[in-house]
Write a protein that holds these residues in place. Structure first.
Motif: not given
Length: 166
Positions: A16-17, A53
């Motif tokens: 996930k960023e 991320y």
């Protein structure tokens, strides 16, 4: 890439960023540019085509199984693990904190959309195992994702599959 015994035991973690951390690192670059200062010796500045991320480990005793990645269109994505565990003061990223090997996958411009992504299997295997090792001492791990040759974050899906150690 790897085979597992029981599919119900799988843990798939999606990259996930970390938008806040990416933005903080971009502000550092623009601050240096505005003030005309140079980066610190050994500091790694975020490039315009890169983003930070993260993976969050709820279970820390993991064995690496395989990667899942998809990229619509063409381009190249490289993933570099970061050994740094960021603290609230968000210390600057230093080049010595970047891990080897890096993960790279790509689809060439002329390849049809349905062509499977290419990747360096041995590097991706070693990288996945390295992530599992670091998970034993980390609850969160950070990564630099670089998007090149037309690849875009919006067209990417990337996760890694583990099996919990018994």
């Amino acid at each position: 890439m790897g085979e597992a015994n029981n599919p119900s035991d799988m843990i798939v973690l999606e990259f996930k960023e970390d938008i806040a951390l990416t933005e903080m690192m971009r502000r550092r670059v623009s601050s240096l540019q505005r003030s005309g200062q140079k980066r610190q010796d050994g500091e790694r500045l975020l490039l315009p085509h890169e983003a930070v991320y993260r993976l969050d480990f709820h279970n820390q005793d993991l064995n690496f199984n395989r990667w899942y990645f998809s990229l619509s269109g063409h381009g190249r994505v490289t993933i570099t693990g970061i050994s740094q565990l960021w603290t609230p003061d968000l210390t600057n990223l230093m080049t010595r904190q970047l891990l080897e090997p890096i993960g790279t996958f790509w689809r060439n411009t002329g390849d049809p959309e349905e062509t499977p992504l290419k990747y360096l299997e041995a590097d991706m295997q070693e990288f996945g195992e390295r992530i599992a090792e670091l998970a034993k001492v980390r609850k969160v791990m950070y990564f630099l994702f670089a998007f090149k040759d037309g690849a875009e974050a919006a067209n990417l899906s990337c996760s890694v599959e583990f099996t919990p150690e018994k």
